[in-house]
Design a protein around this motif. Structure first.
Motif, PDB file in Angstrom:
ATOM      1  N   VAL A  26      57.237 -79.087 -60.678  1.00 33.58           N
ATOM      2  CA  VAL A  26      58.202 -79.892 -59.942  1.00 33.58           C
ATOM      3  C   VAL A  26      58.267 -81.281 -60.567  1.00 33.58           C
ATOM      4  CG1 VAL A  26      58.747 -80.942 -57.710  1.00 33.58           C
ATOM      5  CG2 VAL A  26      57.756 -78.634 -57.801  1.00 33.58           C
ATOM      6  N   ARG A  65      55.677 -76.958 -51.124  1.00 32.51           N
ATOM      7  CA  ARG A  65      55.739 -75.499 -51.093  1.00 32.51           C
ATOM      8  C   ARG A  65      56.028 -74.920 -52.474  1.00 32.51           C
ATOM      9  NH1 ARG A  65      58.833 -73.849 -45.602  1.00 32.51           N
ATOM     10  NH2 ARG A  65      58.412 -71.757 -46.368  1.00 32.51           N
ATOM     11  N   LEU A  66      56.863 -75.580 -53.248  1.00 35.80           N
ATOM     12  CA  LEU A  66      57.136 -75.105 -54.604  1.00 35.80           C
ATOM     13  C   LEU A  66      55.892 -75.224 -55.481  1.00 35.80           C
ATOM     14  CD1 LEU A  66      60.713 -76.541 -55.162  1.00 35.80           C
ATOM     15  CD2 LEU A  66      60.081 -74.124 -54.981  1.00 35.80           C
ATOM     16  N   SER A  74      53.508 -72.534 -54.855  1.00 36.73           N
ATOM     17  CA  SER A  74      53.959 -71.258 -55.408  1.00 36.73           C
ATOM     18  C   SER A  74      53.915 -71.267 -56.935  1.00 36.73           C
ATOM     19  CB  SER A  74      55.391 -70.957 -54.939  1.00 36.73           C
ATOM     20  OG  SER A  74      55.427 -70.820 -53.547  1.00 36.73           O
ATOM     21  N   TRP A 109      66.992 -78.881 -58.777  1.00 33.15           N
ATOM     22  CA  TRP A 109      67.291 -79.115 -57.378  1.00 33.15           C
ATOM     23  C   TRP A 109      67.914 -80.504 -57.352  1.00 33.15           C
ATOM     24  CZ3 TRP A 109      63.779 -76.268 -53.768  1.00 33.15           C
ATOM     25  CH2 TRP A 109      64.155 -76.410 -52.436  1.00 33.15           C
ATOM     26  N   PHE A 145      65.458 -70.309 -54.168  1.00 32.14           N
ATOM     27  CA  PHE A 145      64.887 -70.801 -55.417  1.00 32.14           C
ATOM     28  C   PHE A 145      64.175 -69.662 -56.146  1.00 32.14           C
ATOM     29  CE2 PHE A 145      62.083 -73.404 -58.061  1.00 32.14           C
ATOM     30  CZ  PHE A 145      62.909 -74.449 -58.414  1.00 32.14           C
ATOM     31  N   SER A 146      63.410 -68.867 -55.405  1.00 30.37           N
ATOM     32  CA  SER A 146      62.697 -67.729 -55.988  1.00 30.37           C
ATOM     33  C   SER A 146      63.659 -66.673 -56.528  1.00 30.37           C
ATOM     34  CB  SER A 146      61.751 -67.095 -54.958  1.00 30.37           C
ATOM     35  OG  SER A 146      60.755 -68.009 -54.598  1.00 30.37           O
ATOM     36  N   TYR A 168      55.263 -73.380 -59.085  1.00 25.67           N
ATOM     37  CA  TYR A 168      56.401 -73.941 -59.803  1.00 25.67           C
ATOM     38  C   TYR A 168      56.035 -75.340 -60.275  1.00 25.67           C
ATOM     39  CZ  TYR A 168      59.438 -70.265 -57.995  1.00 25.67           C
ATOM     40  OH  TYR A 168      60.020 -69.064 -57.703  1.00 25.67           O
ATOM     41  N   CYS A 175      59.375 -79.410 -49.316  1.00 29.55           N
ATOM     42  CA  CYS A 175      59.927 -78.533 -50.360  1.00 29.55           C
ATOM     43  C   CYS A 175      59.079 -78.607 -51.622  1.00 29.55           C
ATOM     44  CB  CYS A 175      61.360 -78.920 -50.691  1.00 29.55           C
ATOM     45  SG  CYS A 175      62.531 -78.492 -49.417  1.00 29.55           S
ATOM     46  N   GLY A 176      58.821 -79.801 -52.085  1.00 29.82           N
ATOM     47  CA  GLY A 176      58.017 -79.960 -53.296  1.00 29.82           C
ATOM     48  C   GLY A 176      56.622 -79.387 -53.127  1.00 29.82           C
ATOM     49  N   ILE A 219      63.528 -72.192 -50.328  1.00 28.17           N
ATOM     50  CA  ILE A 219      62.420 -71.684 -51.155  1.00 28.17           C
ATOM     51  C   ILE A 219      62.710 -70.247 -51.574  1.00 28.17           C
ATOM     52  CG2 ILE A 219      59.956 -71.161 -51.230  1.00 28.17           C
ATOM     53  CD1 ILE A 219      60.593 -74.186 -51.188  1.00 28.17           C
TER      54      ILE A 219
END
Length: 124
Positions: A21, A13-14, A17, A43, A97-98, A19, A10-11, A94
């Protein structure tokens, strides 16, 4: 569905993108609302981190292991943002989140308004 907490998916991928974290570990400094106030989105798993994010007006996704997070987020208009910690879909989180990020001001305003209502005497 596999939890992403095992491999940091998750982290990763964020971050990919664009973001920012930050891992909240539950330390004393992590739970203070003023520490969360600059954050874009949160999160959180632990209940006190959920409360801290909401007190700061920060929209969040909660990975839950008890019903209390789901009940509270439901009252804040974020009931769909709860997922069981043992069985969630990383891709869906994800995407969610977006979507929260796209409507950040709307979600933050709703949260702030509902938090203020909870502060009033006689509120549920």
């Amino acid at each position: 569905m596999k939890p992403c907490l095992e491999d940091g998916e998750c982290g990763t991928r964020l971050l990919a993108s664009s973001y920012r974290v930050r891992l909240l570990t539950g330390d004393k400094d992590d739970t203070l609302p003023w520490r969360l106030s600059w954050r874009f989105l949160a999160w959180a798993t632990r209940f006190h981190n959920v409360i801290a994010a909401l007190m700061a007006g920060t929209p969040l996704i909660s990975l839950i292991y008890t019903a209390k997070n789901h009940l509270l987020l439901g009252k804040m208009g974020l009931g769909s943002c709860c997922h069981h910690v043992d069985s969630f879909d990383v891709g869906f989180l994800i995407e969610q989140f977006s979507r929260l990020a796209e409507n950040l001001e709307e979600h933050s305003g709703t949260i702030r308004c509902r938090v203020e209502k909870f502060k009033k005497p006689g509120s549920p």
